[in-house]
Motif scaffolding. Structure first.
Motif, PDB file in Angstrom:
ATOM      1  N   PHE A 286      -3.483  81.272  23.128  1.00 37.99           N
ATOM      2  CA  PHE A 286      -2.575  80.167  23.996  1.00 37.99           C
ATOM      3  C   PHE A 286      -1.166  80.174  24.217  1.00 37.99           C
ATOM      4  O   PHE A 286      -0.020  80.507  22.339  1.00 37.99           O
ATOM      5  N   ASN A 287       0.105  80.081  24.722  1.00 36.79           N
ATOM      6  CA  ASN A 287       1.418  80.092  24.563  1.00 36.79           C
ATOM      7  C   ASN A 287       2.089  78.770  25.071  1.00 36.79           C
ATOM      8  O   ASN A 287       3.324  78.308  24.612  1.00 36.79           O
ATOM      9  N   ASN A 288       1.243  77.661  25.322  1.00 39.84           N
ATOM     10  CA  ASN A 288       1.675  76.561  26.134  1.00 39.84           C
ATOM     11  C   ASN A 288       3.093  76.552  26.850  1.00 39.84           C
ATOM     12  O   ASN A 288       3.546  75.754  26.949  1.00 39.84           O
ATOM     13  N   ASN A 289       2.992  77.967  27.764  1.00 38.46           N
ATOM     14  CA  ASN A 289       4.226  78.343  28.396  1.00 38.46           C
ATOM     15  C   ASN A 289       3.525  79.059  30.070  1.00 38.46           C
ATOM     16  O   ASN A 289       3.560  78.777  30.485  1.00 38.46           O
TER      17      ASN A 289
ATOM     18  N   LEU B  47      -0.654  71.945  30.387  1.00 42.02           N
ATOM     19  CA  LEU B  47      -0.556  72.040  31.909  1.00 42.02           C
ATOM     20  C   LEU B  47       0.430  71.133  32.330  1.00 42.02           C
ATOM     21  O   LEU B  47       0.622  70.560  33.058  1.00 42.02           O
ATOM     22  N   LEU B  48       0.551  69.700  31.647  1.00 44.19           N
ATOM     23  CA  LEU B  48       0.955  68.590  32.631  1.00 44.19           C
ATOM     24  C   LEU B  48       1.750  68.567  32.185  1.00 44.19           C
ATOM     25  O   LEU B  48       2.938  67.854  31.941  1.00 44.19           O
ATOM     26  N   LYS B  49       2.243  69.927  31.228  1.00 46.21           N
ATOM     27  CA  LYS B  49       4.437  69.220  30.492  1.00 46.21           C
ATOM     28  C   LYS B  49       4.835  70.301  30.980  1.00 46.21           C
ATOM     29  O   LYS B  49       5.415  70.503  30.632  1.00 46.21           O
ATOM     30  N   LEU B  50       4.426  71.402  31.934  1.00 49.01           N
ATOM     31  CA  LEU B  50       4.763  72.781  32.389  1.00 49.01           C
ATOM     32  C   LEU B  50       5.669  72.121  32.673  1.00 49.01           C
ATOM     33  O   LEU B  50       5.911  70.868  33.326  1.00 49.01           O
ATOM     34  N   GLU B  51       7.149  72.634  33.056  1.00 43.61           N
ATOM     35  CA  GLU B  51       8.620  71.632  33.284  1.00 43.61           C
ATOM     36  C   GLU B  51       8.871  72.536  34.916  1.00 43.61           C
ATOM     37  O   GLU B  51       9.192  71.665  35.744  1.00 43.61           O
ATOM     38  N   THR B  52       7.659  73.386  35.318  1.00 43.81           N
ATOM     39  CA  THR B  52       7.960  73.759  36.945  1.00 43.81           C
ATOM     40  C   THR B  52       7.085  74.305  37.624  1.00 43.81           C
ATOM     41  O   THR B  52       6.321  74.773  36.429  1.00 43.81           O
ATOM     42  N   LEU B  53       6.683  74.092  38.522  1.00 45.76           N
ATOM     43  CA  LEU B  53       5.483  74.303  39.326  1.00 45.76           C
ATOM     44  C   LEU B  53       5.835  76.296  39.143  1.00 45.76           C
ATOM     45  O   LEU B  53       6.391  76.572  39.286  1.00 45.76           O
ATOM     46  N   PRO B  54       4.034  76.922  38.496  1.00 46.88           N
ATOM     47  CA  PRO B  54       4.468  78.218  38.992  1.00 46.88           C
ATOM     48  C   PRO B  54       3.906  79.117  40.404  1.00 46.88           C
ATOM     49  O   PRO B  54       3.402  77.558  41.264  1.00 46.88           O
ATOM     50  N   LYS B  55       4.381  80.021  40.338  1.00 45.97           N
ATOM     51  CA  LYS B  55       4.093  80.142  41.762  1.00 45.97           C
ATOM     52  C   LYS B  55       2.581  80.972  42.246  1.00 45.97           C
ATOM     53  O   LYS B  55       1.903  80.535  42.844  1.00 45.97           O
TER      54      LYS B  55
ATOM     55  N   PRO C 200       4.474  91.628  29.042  1.00 48.04           N
ATOM     56  CA  PRO C 200       6.107  92.322  28.870  1.00 48.04           C
ATOM     57  C   PRO C 200       6.568  92.071  30.361  1.00 48.04           C
ATOM     58  O   PRO C 200       5.739  92.245  30.658  1.00 48.04           O
ATOM     59  N   GLY C 201       7.738  91.191  30.555  1.00 46.36           N
ATOM     60  CA  GLY C 201       9.046  91.470  31.781  1.00 46.36           C
ATOM     61  C   GLY C 201       9.329  89.672  31.906  1.00 46.36           C
ATOM     62  O   GLY C 201       9.487  89.072  31.079  1.00 46.36           O
ATOM     63  N   ASP C 202      10.594  89.356  32.069  1.00 46.83           N
ATOM     64  CA  ASP C 202      10.271  88.266  33.275  1.00 46.83           C
ATOM     65  C   ASP C 202      10.466  87.863  34.373  1.00 46.83           C
ATOM     66  O   ASP C 202      11.107  88.400  35.113  1.00 46.83           O
ATOM     67  N   ASN C 203       9.336  86.627  34.264  1.00 46.26           N
ATOM     68  CA  ASN C 203       9.263  86.227  36.070  1.00 46.26           C
ATOM     69  C   ASN C 203      10.077  84.737  35.758  1.00 46.26           C
ATOM     70  O   ASN C 203       9.541  84.284  37.014  1.00 46.26           O
ATOM     71  N   GLY C 204      11.863  84.452  34.524  1.00 45.05           N
ATOM     72  CA  GLY C 204      11.691  83.534  34.647  1.00 45.05           C
ATOM     73  C   GLY C 204      10.639  82.353  33.852  1.00 45.05           C
ATOM     74  O   GLY C 204      11.508  81.302  33.597  1.00 45.05           O
ATOM     75  N   ARG C 205       9.923  82.650  33.196  1.00 48.06           N
ATOM     76  CA  ARG C 205       8.253  82.250  32.479  1.00 48.06           C
ATOM     77  C   ARG C 205       7.987  82.814  31.434  1.00 48.06           C
ATOM     78  O   ARG C 205       7.613  82.470  30.367  1.00 48.06           O
ATOM     79  N   GLY C 206       8.334  84.243  30.928  1.00 47.01           N
ATOM     80  CA  GLY C 206       7.722  84.971  30.061  1.00 47.01           C
ATOM     81  C   GLY C 206       6.845  85.607  30.379  1.00 47.01           C
ATOM     82  O   GLY C 206       6.444  86.799  29.339  1.00 47.01           O
TER      83      GLY C 206
END
Length: 190
Positions: A31-34, A42-50, A120-126
């Motif tokens: 778990f990383n809360n992101n 999940l309720l604390k995510l700042e944006t909706l994931p794709k 690894p990589g970056d999708n805007g969320r890690g």
């Protein structure tokens, strides 16, 4: 009942102690809360994931899978049993699963997740999340919701006797065990 500078003694024939629950968070899930979250995070995510992998076809997993799909998130739900919401009548379950698929969700029923990892990589969320199934198949998504049960918040009750508060390989959910008519198995708490 204790307060910072005071206390009060309460008396009654019986008390109901409803401590509530929290999401089960086994140690093998990173778990990383992101990108790898429980239902609280999940309720604390700042944006909706794709996209999202939902692990767990119980009430909480199905509820969030349906909400996310309605909001346009591409959802894959993985459930170890061969149906979601196994406590429902089979006809209702079949109709519900049909509607879930019709809403665009992918259901991986009878499949179990063996490994969850952050790529690894970056999708805007890690980076993406990968879930490896026992069958060897790999699923990838922007996020993963782990919704396989809840556990009691009984630790604060200090029911530390082995008979009243057990944690075993089969029950690691902080359950306060009770006897017939639901008194706890701790004599001072009955």
């Amino acid at each position: 009942m204790e307060r910072p500078d005071d206390f009060e003694v309460l008396t009654a024939d019986k008390f109901v102690i409803a401590t509530g629950t929290r999401p089960a968070k086994p140690a093998h899930v990173p778990f990383n809360n992101n990108t790898i979250v429980c239902s609280d995070a999940l309720l604390k995510l700042e944006t909706l994931p794709k996209s999202m992998i939902v692990v767990g076809g119980g009430v909480i997993g199905v509820e969030y899978a349906c909400m996310m799909a309605t909001l346009g998130v591409r959802v894959t739900l993985v459930e170890g049993r061969h149906e979601v919401l196994g406590f429902l009548d089979s006809e209702i379950t079949e109709a519900f699963q049909y509607q879930m698929r019709r809403a665009g969700m992918t259901l991986r029923l009878g499949e179990k997740v063996e490994k969850i990892e952050q790529l690894p990589g970056d999708n805007g969320r890690g980076g993406l999340v990968r879930a490896t199934l026992e069958s060897g198949k790999h699923l990838q998504a922007a996020t993963l919701l782990y919704a396989v049960g809840r556990q009691g918040t009984t630790a604060a009750l200090h029911l530390e006797t082995p008979a009243s508060r057990r944690t075993t390989a089969n029950d690691s959910r902080s359950t306060a065990f009770t006897r017939r008519k639901f008194p706890t198995s701790t004599p001072s708490a009955t």
